[in-house]
Design an enzyme around this catalytic site. Structure first.
Site, PDB file in Angstrom:
ATOM      1  N   GLY A  81       0.819  -1.210   0.000  1.00 39.84           N
ATOM      2  CA  GLY A  81       0.000   0.000   0.000  1.00 39.84           C
ATOM      3  C   GLY A  81       0.855   1.263   0.000  1.00 39.84           C
ATOM      4  O   GLY A  81       0.503   2.265  -0.634  1.00 39.84           O
TER       5      GLY A  81
ATOM      6  N   SER B  96      -3.679   9.089   7.803  1.00 40.92           N
ATOM      7  CA  SER B  96      -2.879   8.141   7.025  1.00 40.92           C
ATOM      8  C   SER B  96      -1.556   8.762   6.625  1.00 40.92           C
ATOM      9  O   SER B  96      -1.512   9.775   5.931  1.00 40.92           O
ATOM     10  CB  SER B  96      -3.649   7.711   5.773  1.00 40.92           C
ATOM     11  OG  SER B  96      -2.769   7.099   4.855  1.00 40.92           O
TER      12      SER B  96
ATOM     13  N   ASP C  24       0.244  -0.601  13.009  1.00 37.17           N
ATOM     14  CA  ASP C  24       0.821  -1.868  12.543  1.00 37.17           C
ATOM     15  C   ASP C  24       1.083  -2.855  13.680  1.00 37.17           C
ATOM     16  O   ASP C  24       1.319  -4.035  13.435  1.00 37.17           O
ATOM     17  CB  ASP C  24       2.119  -1.603  11.778  1.00 37.17           C
ATOM     18  CG  ASP C  24       1.848  -0.908  10.451  1.00 37.17           C
ATOM     19  OD1 ASP C  24       0.711  -1.000   9.952  1.00 37.17           O
ATOM     20  OD2 ASP C  24       2.771  -0.271   9.918  1.00 37.17           O
TER      21      ASP C  24
ATOM     22  N   LYS D 298      -6.640  -3.210   5.725  1.00 39.43           N
ATOM     23  CA  LYS D 298      -5.194  -3.417   5.582  1.00 39.43           C
ATOM     24  C   LYS D 298      -4.969  -4.599   4.633  1.00 39.43           C
ATOM     25  O   LYS D 298      -5.844  -4.922   3.849  1.00 39.43           O
ATOM     26  CB  LYS D 298      -4.559  -3.641   6.960  1.00 39.43           C
ATOM     27  CG  LYS D 298      -4.553  -2.370   7.822  1.00 39.43           C
ATOM     28  CD  LYS D 298      -3.587  -1.344   7.254  1.00 39.43           C
ATOM     29  CE  LYS D 298      -3.507  -0.089   8.082  1.00 39.43           C
ATOM     30  NZ  LYS D 298      -2.700   0.951   7.436  1.00 39.43           N
TER      31      LYS D 298
ATOM     32  N   ARG E 190      -7.960  -7.287   9.116  1.00 39.97           N
ATOM     33  CA  ARG E 190      -7.142  -7.791  10.238  1.00 39.97           C
ATOM     34  C   ARG E 190      -7.973  -8.114  11.472  1.00 39.97           C
ATOM     35  O   ARG E 190      -7.560  -8.953  12.274  1.00 39.97           O
ATOM     36  CB  ARG E 190      -6.037  -6.785  10.584  1.00 39.97           C
ATOM     37  CG  ARG E 190      -4.925  -6.825   9.566  1.00 39.97           C
ATOM     38  CD  ARG E 190      -3.735  -5.960   9.907  1.00 39.97           C
ATOM     39  NE  ARG E 190      -2.670  -6.287   8.960  1.00 39.97           N
ATOM     40  CZ  ARG E 190      -1.624  -5.526   8.701  1.00 39.97           C
ATOM     41  NH1 ARG E 190      -1.476  -4.373   9.329  1.00 39.97           N
ATOM     42  NH2 ARG E 190      -0.708  -5.900   7.835  1.00 39.97           N
TER      43      ARG E 190
HETATM   44  C1  S3P Z   1       2.705   3.230   6.418  1.00 39.79           C
HETATM   45  C2  S3P Z   1       1.612   3.801   6.980  1.00 39.79           C
HETATM   46  C3  S3P Z   1       0.518   3.036   7.604  1.00 39.79           C
HETATM   47  C4  S3P Z   1       0.943   1.606   7.911  1.00 39.79           C
HETATM   48  C5  S3P Z   1       1.692   0.983   6.792  1.00 39.79           C
HETATM   49  C6  S3P Z   1       2.933   1.780   6.432  1.00 39.79           C
HETATM   50  C7  S3P Z   1       3.702   4.104   5.795  1.00 39.79           C
HETATM   51  O1  S3P Z   1      -0.596   3.015   6.742  1.00 39.79           O
HETATM   52  O2  S3P Z   1      -0.154   0.821   8.251  1.00 39.79           O
HETATM   53  O3  S3P Z   1       2.106  -0.341   7.127  1.00 39.79           O
HETATM   54  O4  S3P Z   1       4.841   3.662   5.543  1.00 39.79           O
HETATM   55  O5  S3P Z   1       3.369   5.259   5.525  1.00 39.79           O
HETATM   56  P1  S3P Z   1      -1.622   4.275   6.709  1.00 39.79           P
HETATM   57  O6  S3P Z   1      -0.818   5.457   6.520  1.00 39.79           O
HETATM   58  O7  S3P Z   1      -2.534   4.019   5.551  1.00 39.79           O
HETATM   59  O8  S3P Z   1      -2.340   4.194   8.020  1.00 39.79           O
END
Ligand code: S3P
Length: 441
Positions: free
Chosen positions: A94, A166, A314, A341, A345
């Protein structure tokens, strides 16, 4: 798909060097690819997700060499990316798809980016909407899912508050802000990880953070850097969890990232009764790094809700999975985000824990896992639905169950922590207490 058999028992003992932090490694690679010159990154994440980012950057014409945890990235500045010949593949990541969408919005070409079945189910509107407001032309599958097609355009600066906290969305907007016609502002009611802001500053961008808002000046000259990625605290938490499940354990985690936007999990574990100590803290490329020591101790239990959810997003699967080993259980609320996610989860974890005889109540926004009084855990056959953090959380629970546990598709742990099972075996140090791979199903 491989299975892994986890036998219970033993104790964890030793010193661990964690793989480089996944979130930071993505950012160093992407920003280095937008900078001028050859950047050298040490202790780069071994996470498969970060390999996905490197592969996408290669498709964009960036020369990258990766060997033994060292990655060199040769950037040609903000306008140095080439139109990719094929659809970019973020696989399970993601962070890759959302952050790259931001940088691609400012390019003078059209690109397409997609991912695996899990990523194609995840919501992309949260990133598409602000990038459209900036002027990018974006097409997506129904429901604003990947694959997404991004026609880069001249971008307008915006002042934007993401509806869901986020770091991925904040980071995407800030990367697009590099190409905007003025100062771009992102506001957050809940602070999310700030690695992108720190990394952009390291490479020479002007980024100001002030009471919940981040402002970025457009068109900086980003220049090559030599950087070291701190150890991944989110990976470390699975080893901490294992040490808290197995009596007699004692661990030192070396060079772990302790950025305050990530380290809240340590405070929570301490509040549950875990005797954690943080020592030798120093600043490295703007990030706090230090050693964490701990030994096994009984845990009280606790509840995570409100702003703490985004700060420990996380780590929530591991924290919830510790429930059966605590006096009062663990409850997670306000965490509906966990449903979108790498898997749902809440549902995946609840199902796995129940199979192991834990007592779990599921809510739309979280779950409650009862403590020790709910009874002894039993080894079982569990399916983490291809989700790396659920696989590792269930493996930790298996260490404290009666009898063996079989984890289907356990290799998905490689998405963030390829060395997880081997590290667990090494720290348990005994042949009897090992995790065994068994053939494909
Ligand atoms: C991350 C942000 C988080 C996290 C992901 C890594 C990042 O997601 O859950 O594993 O590196 O910016 P969100 O920003 O969508 O909450």
């Amino acid at each position: 798909m491989s299975k892994k058999v986890i036998s219970p028992g033993g104790a964890l003992e030793g010193i661990v060097e964690l793989p480089g932090d996944k979130s930071i490694a993505h950012r160093y690679a992407i920003i280095a690819a937008l900078a001028e010159g050859r950047s050298e990154i040490s202790n780069f994440a071994s996470a498969a997700d970060c390999r996905s980012t490197l592969e996408c950057l290669r498709q964009l014409g960036i020369a990258i060499e990766a060997r033994d945890g060292r990655v060199s990235v040769v950037g040609h500045g903000l306008d140095g990316w080439k139109s990719p010949r094929k659809t970019l593949d973020a696989e399970n990541s993601g962070t890759t798809i959302r952050m790259l969408a931001g940088a691609l919005a400012g390019q003078p070409f059209t690109s397409r980016i997609t991912g695996d079945a899990s990523l194609r189910r995840r919501p992309m509107r949260r990133v598409i909407e602000p990038l459209r407001l900036m002027g990018a032309k974006i097409k997506a599958e129904e429901g604003d899912r990947a694959p997404i097609e991004i026609q880069g355009s001249p971008l307008r600066a915006i002042d934007y508050t993401p509806p869901v906290p986020s770091a991925q969305v904040k980071s995407a907007i800030l990367l697009a802000g590099l190409y905007a016609d003025g100062v771009t502002t992102v506001r957050e009611s809940v602070a999310t990880r700030d690695h992108n802001e720190i990394a952009l500053r390291e490479f020479g961008a002007q980024v100001e953070s002030n009471r919940g808002s981040v402002r970025i000046q457009p068109r900086p000259k980003l220049t090559e850097r030599q950087l070291t990625v701190p150890g991944d605290l989110s990976a470390a938490v699975f080893l901490i969890g294992a040490a808290l499940v197995l009596p007699g354990s004692s661990l030192t985690l070396h060079n772990v990232g302790l950025n305050p936007t990530r380290a809240r999990v340590l405070d929570f574990l301490i509040s549950m009764g875990a005797p954690l100590r943080v020592v030798s803290v120093q600043l490295s490329n703007g990030e706090l790094v230090g050693d964490v020591t701990l030994r096994h101790a009984p845990m009280a239990g606790g509840k995570v809700s409100g702003a703490a959810v985004a700060e420990m997003i996380d780590e929530l699967p591991m924290l919830a999975a510790l429930g059966p080993f605590t006096e009062q259980g663990v409850e997670i609320r306000d965490a509906q985000e966990l449903r979108v996610k790498e898997s749902d989860r809440i549902a995946t974890l609840a199902e796995g824990l129940r199979r192991m005889n834990a007592r779990v109540e599921e809510f739309p926004d979280g779950l409650r896992v009862e403590g020790k009084s709910a009874g002894k855990l039993r080894g079982a056959k569990v399916d983490p639905a291809g989700d790396h953090r659920i696989a590792m959380a269930l493996a930790v629970v298996a260490l404290g169950a009666e009898g063996d546990t079989v984890i289907q598709g356990a290799e998905c742990a490689a998405v963030s922590f390829p060395e997880f099972y081997a590290t667990l075996d090494r720290l348990r140090g005994s042949e009897e207490h090992s995790s065994r791979a068994s053939g494909s199903r």
